[in-house]
Design a protein around this motif. Structure first.
Motif, PDB file in Angstrom:
ATOM      1  N   LEU A 226       0.807  -1.216   0.000  1.00  0.00           N
ATOM      2  CA  LEU A 226       0.000   0.000   0.000  1.00  0.00           C
ATOM      3  C   LEU A 226       0.843   1.271   0.000  1.00  0.00           C
ATOM      4  O   LEU A 226       0.419   2.308  -0.513  1.00  0.00           O
ATOM      5  CB  LEU A 226      -0.932  -0.007   1.212  1.00  0.00           C
ATOM      6  CG  LEU A 226      -1.868  -1.225   1.303  1.00  0.00           C
ATOM      7  CD1 LEU A 226      -2.697  -1.145   2.578  1.00  0.00           C
ATOM      8  CD2 LEU A 226      -2.769  -1.317   0.078  1.00  0.00           C
ATOM      9  N   ASN A 230       0.891   5.957  -2.731  1.00  0.00           N
ATOM     10  CA  ASN A 230       1.003   7.402  -2.528  1.00  0.00           C
ATOM     11  C   ASN A 230       2.411   7.926  -2.760  1.00  0.00           C
ATOM     12  O   ASN A 230       2.778   9.010  -2.278  1.00  0.00           O
ATOM     13  CB  ASN A 230       0.513   7.776  -1.126  1.00  0.00           C
ATOM     14  CG  ASN A 230      -1.000   7.763  -1.035  1.00  0.00           C
ATOM     15  OD1 ASN A 230      -1.686   8.265  -1.925  1.00  0.00           O
ATOM     16  ND2 ASN A 230      -1.528   7.164   0.021  1.00  0.00           N
ATOM     17  N   TYR A 258      -5.270  10.622  -4.474  1.00  0.00           N
ATOM     18  CA  TYR A 258      -5.231  10.187  -3.081  1.00  0.00           C
ATOM     19  C   TYR A 258      -5.767   8.773  -3.017  1.00  0.00           C
ATOM     20  O   TYR A 258      -6.854   8.480  -3.541  1.00  0.00           O
ATOM     21  CB  TYR A 258      -6.052  11.108  -2.181  1.00  0.00           C
ATOM     22  CG  TYR A 258      -6.126  10.595  -0.753  1.00  0.00           C
ATOM     23  CD1 TYR A 258      -5.040  10.747   0.114  1.00  0.00           C
ATOM     24  CD2 TYR A 258      -7.262   9.929  -0.283  1.00  0.00           C
ATOM     25  CE1 TYR A 258      -5.089  10.258   1.412  1.00  0.00           C
ATOM     26  CE2 TYR A 258      -7.312   9.447   1.013  1.00  0.00           C
ATOM     27  CZ  TYR A 258      -6.226   9.606   1.856  1.00  0.00           C
ATOM     28  OH  TYR A 258      -6.274   9.104   3.130  1.00  0.00           O
ATOM     29  N   TRP A 259      -5.025   7.892  -2.397  1.00  0.00           N
ATOM     30  CA  TRP A 259      -5.394   6.476  -2.308  1.00  0.00           C
ATOM     31  C   TRP A 259      -5.548   6.082  -0.845  1.00  0.00           C
ATOM     32  O   TRP A 259      -4.779   6.500   0.019  1.00  0.00           O
ATOM     33  CB  TRP A 259      -4.307   5.588  -2.919  1.00  0.00           C
ATOM     34  CG  TRP A 259      -3.813   5.984  -4.265  1.00  0.00           C
ATOM     35  CD1 TRP A 259      -2.837   6.902  -4.555  1.00  0.00           C
ATOM     36  CD2 TRP A 259      -4.255   5.486  -5.533  1.00  0.00           C
ATOM     37  NE1 TRP A 259      -2.643   6.989  -5.909  1.00  0.00           N
ATOM     38  CE2 TRP A 259      -3.499   6.136  -6.538  1.00  0.00           C
ATOM     39  CE3 TRP A 259      -5.221   4.544  -5.919  1.00  0.00           C
ATOM     40  CZ2 TRP A 259      -3.672   5.874  -7.884  1.00  0.00           C
ATOM     41  CZ3 TRP A 259      -5.392   4.277  -7.263  1.00  0.00           C
ATOM     42  CH2 TRP A 259      -4.632   4.940  -8.236  1.00  0.00           C
ATOM     43  N   ASP A 260      -6.533   5.222  -0.575  1.00  0.00           N
ATOM     44  CA  ASP A 260      -6.691   4.671   0.763  1.00  0.00           C
ATOM     45  C   ASP A 260      -7.344   3.296   0.624  1.00  0.00           C
ATOM     46  O   ASP A 260      -8.315   3.140  -0.117  1.00  0.00           O
ATOM     47  CB  ASP A 260      -7.565   5.577   1.637  1.00  0.00           C
ATOM     48  CG  ASP A 260      -7.646   5.080   3.078  1.00  0.00           C
ATOM     49  OD1 ASP A 260      -6.629   4.541   3.572  1.00  0.00           O
ATOM     50  OD2 ASP A 260      -8.718   5.227   3.691  1.00  0.00           O
ATOM     51  N   GLY A 261      -6.796   2.304   1.318  1.00  0.00           N
ATOM     52  CA  GLY A 261      -7.380   0.977   1.179  1.00  0.00           C
ATOM     53  C   GLY A 261      -6.731  -0.048   2.070  1.00  0.00           C
ATOM     54  O   GLY A 261      -5.990   0.287   3.009  1.00  0.00           O
ATOM     55  N   LEU A 278      -9.958  -0.419  -2.348  1.00  0.00           N
ATOM     56  CA  LEU A 278      -9.205   0.809  -2.572  1.00  0.00           C
ATOM     57  C   LEU A 278     -10.165   1.936  -2.926  1.00  0.00           C
ATOM     58  O   LEU A 278     -11.026   1.785  -3.798  1.00  0.00           O
ATOM     59  CB  LEU A 278      -8.205   0.607  -3.710  1.00  0.00           C
ATOM     60  CG  LEU A 278      -7.081   1.632  -3.878  1.00  0.00           C
ATOM     61  CD1 LEU A 278      -6.181   1.638  -2.654  1.00  0.00           C
ATOM     62  CD2 LEU A 278      -6.269   1.308  -5.131  1.00  0.00           C
ATOM     63  N   GLN A 279     -10.008   3.055  -2.236  1.00  0.00           N
ATOM     64  CA  GLN A 279     -10.721   4.276  -2.576  1.00  0.00           C
ATOM     65  C   GLN A 279      -9.738   5.236  -3.219  1.00  0.00           C
ATOM     66  O   GLN A 279      -8.603   5.375  -2.758  1.00  0.00           O
ATOM     67  CB  GLN A 279     -11.320   4.917  -1.319  1.00  0.00           C
ATOM     68  CG  GLN A 279     -12.356   4.062  -0.629  1.00  0.00           C
ATOM     69  CD  GLN A 279     -12.826   4.688   0.669  1.00  0.00           C
ATOM     70  OE1 GLN A 279     -12.028   5.208   1.436  1.00  0.00           O
ATOM     71  NE2 GLN A 279     -14.129   4.652   0.902  1.00  0.00           N
ATOM     72  N   GLN A 280     -10.182   5.876  -4.289  1.00  0.00           N
ATOM     73  CA  GLN A 280      -9.295   6.791  -5.010  1.00  0.00           C
ATOM     74  C   GLN A 280     -10.052   8.046  -5.355  1.00  0.00           C
ATOM     75  O   GLN A 280     -11.238   8.007  -5.692  1.00  0.00           O
ATOM     76  CB  GLN A 280      -8.776   6.119  -6.282  1.00  0.00           C
ATOM     77  CG  GLN A 280      -7.834   6.954  -7.131  1.00  0.00           C
ATOM     78  CD  GLN A 280      -8.549   7.936  -8.062  1.00  0.00           C
ATOM     79  OE1 GLN A 280      -8.039   9.003  -8.374  1.00  0.00           O
ATOM     80  NE2 GLN A 280      -9.755   7.601  -8.508  1.00  0.00           N
ATOM     81  N   ASN A 379       4.295   0.949   8.180  1.00  0.00           N
ATOM     82  CA  ASN A 379       3.263   1.383   7.243  1.00  0.00           C
ATOM     83  C   ASN A 379       3.472   0.901   5.811  1.00  0.00           C
ATOM     84  O   ASN A 379       2.894   1.449   4.879  1.00  0.00           O
ATOM     85  CB  ASN A 379       3.160   2.908   7.261  1.00  0.00           C
ATOM     86  CG  ASN A 379       2.638   3.422   8.587  1.00  0.00           C
ATOM     87  OD1 ASN A 379       1.749   2.819   9.187  1.00  0.00           O
ATOM     88  ND2 ASN A 379       3.189   4.531   9.058  1.00  0.00           N
TER      89      ASN A 379
END
Length: 417
Positions: A226, A230, A258-261, A278-280, A379
């Motif tokens: 992950l 970014n 912006y990525w989050d997952g 994954l949210q983008q 992380n």
């Protein structure tokens, strides 16, 4: 009058551009066209080819896992082999022939005739529904059983050893898959059918294809890495794919993704499946750009298949089939094929953007070394968890790459056990 002329010309240009950009994308990158960096004088001709061979020879690949995992692998898209057609296929270091019989079913056989070794995919013909006739002496083999059923110039008994290997294949979602297991086990799981694709509700929106020089495990491992999203993929795709041109030293570009997952493995009967969520969204500074958010649920099914389910919000929903096929120990063919209820122009834009982001990884994979024990920090993401999950597709007999370039165990069909 001038305004009318300008309006007419503008309308024609708009229609032309819309029709062009609404066509499904077909983007293919061959080995050596991307992912390597040579001096300008090395960019063309024979010298470039020699430089590429030198890179392959001198590159440190590390202590690699086995090179051919057990599972289903895509060997073709359905439209690549027509009725009564024969398509040459390379997978697991083997040259095979994909056959579509007169009844529409597909079969996969060894390419070489046991008589005098002719290649059945070069001049061979489909006859008697699902048989293949050798172009050299006319011997006829059943593509279903592999047995020779006729020798046209000989009326005697057909030798029992006159047969070719056959491989288990499955056609699903407009793709064709082969099953491989180094211990001779039959298929251990099914490939899910996507109803919207099979009933035609979701339309074909295009494809990309890349030839890569890396280990097949490196590619899906990105789903658990992950931290790189970014960093390597922070800048928008239109910034390009060449890592030498990316401004990686700028941690806060004005316009960025912006990525989050997260990633997790399933258990029980679905232990062969892992899921990345994954949210983008695209950002300008700290402001979210409207109509740019998307949700991705990527289901990896075994070692070589990923179903990427996208929800683009206003732009609709789609699926991207992502396939990684090990043709040789360190030669992979990666395909992305999109179907969706999405605007065709948006779909083409998305596929192009996806390809540019993917190609940034190609630069990394083409030159990196596999580290059996990587130095990870908090992380980085569940990289080691992914490796433990992926290891289920190897067994003690799984072929490994030897120092001389050969593999430790001969690849063969489970139907030959």
């Amino acid at each position: 009058m001038l305004l009318l002329i300008l309006f007419g010309v503008s309308s024609v240009i708009f229609v032309f551009l819309y029709l062009y950009y609404s066509q499904p994308m077909n983007y293919v990158v061959r080995l050596g066209e991307l992912g390597f960096h040579f001096d300008p004088k090395d960019q063309k001709g024979t010298y470039r080819e020699r430089q590429l061979e030198r890179v392959k020879r001198l590159r440190k690949v590390g202590e690699l896992p086995p090179v051919y995992p057990n599972g289903w692998f895509c060997i073709a898209e359905s439209n690549e082999v027509r009725e009564k057609g024969i398509k040459a296929v390379v997978v697991f270091g083997e040259q095979l022939s994909l056959v579509r019989a007169e009844d529409g079913y597909v079969h996969l056989i060894d390419s070489y005739c046991p008589h005098l070794g002719a290649n059945l995919s070069v001049g061979g013909k489909v006859v008697n529904n699902n048989c293949v006739q050798c172009p050299f002496h006319g011997w006829v083999f059943s593509a279903e059983t592999g047995k020779c059923v006729r020798i046209p110039y000989d009326s005697g008994t057909i030798p029992e050893q006159a047969k070719i290997s056959t491989w288990p294949v499955l056609e699903r979602n407009h793709h064709i898959y082969v099953w491989y297991h180094c211990d001779g086990l039959e298929p251990q799981w099914e490939i899910p059918e996507i109803e919207e694709v099979m009933n035609g509700d979701w339309k074909y929106r295009g494809r990309t294809e890349h030839e890569l020089l890396c280990h097949c495990q490196e590619i899906p491992e990105n789903g658990a890495d992950l931290a790189h999203l970014n960093y390597l993929h922070l800048q928008i795709p239109q910034a390009g794919s060449d890592v030498f041109e990316l401004k990686l030293t700028n941690p806060s570009p004005r316009l960025y993704h912006y990525w989050d997952g997260g990633w997790e493995a399933r258990t029980g009967d679905e232990a062969h499946i892992s899921v990345m969520k994954l949210q983008q969204v695209m950002m300008i500074g700290k402001t979210q750009l409207p109509l740019t958010a998307s949700l991705l649920h990527a289901h990896q099914i075994g070692p070589g298949i990923v179903y990427m389910h996208f929800d683009f919000g206003f732009w609709g929903k789609a699926i991207v089939f992502h396939h990684v096929t090990p043709e040789e120990p360190l030669f992979q063919r990666a395909r992305f094929v999109m179907y969706g209820a999405t605007n065709p122009v948006f779909s083409r834009f998305f596929i192009n953007s996806e390809a540019l982001q993917f190609e940034r990884d190609v630069y990394i994979w083409s030159n990196k070394r596999f580290l059996k024990s990587p130095l990870l920090v908090k992380n980085d993401g569940p990289v080691q968890k992914h490796r433990r999950w992926y290891s289920q597709f190897y067994t003690e007999k799984s072929p490994r790459l030897l120092p001389n370039g050969t593999v430790s165990n001969q690849v063969k069909s489970v139907l030959d056990w």
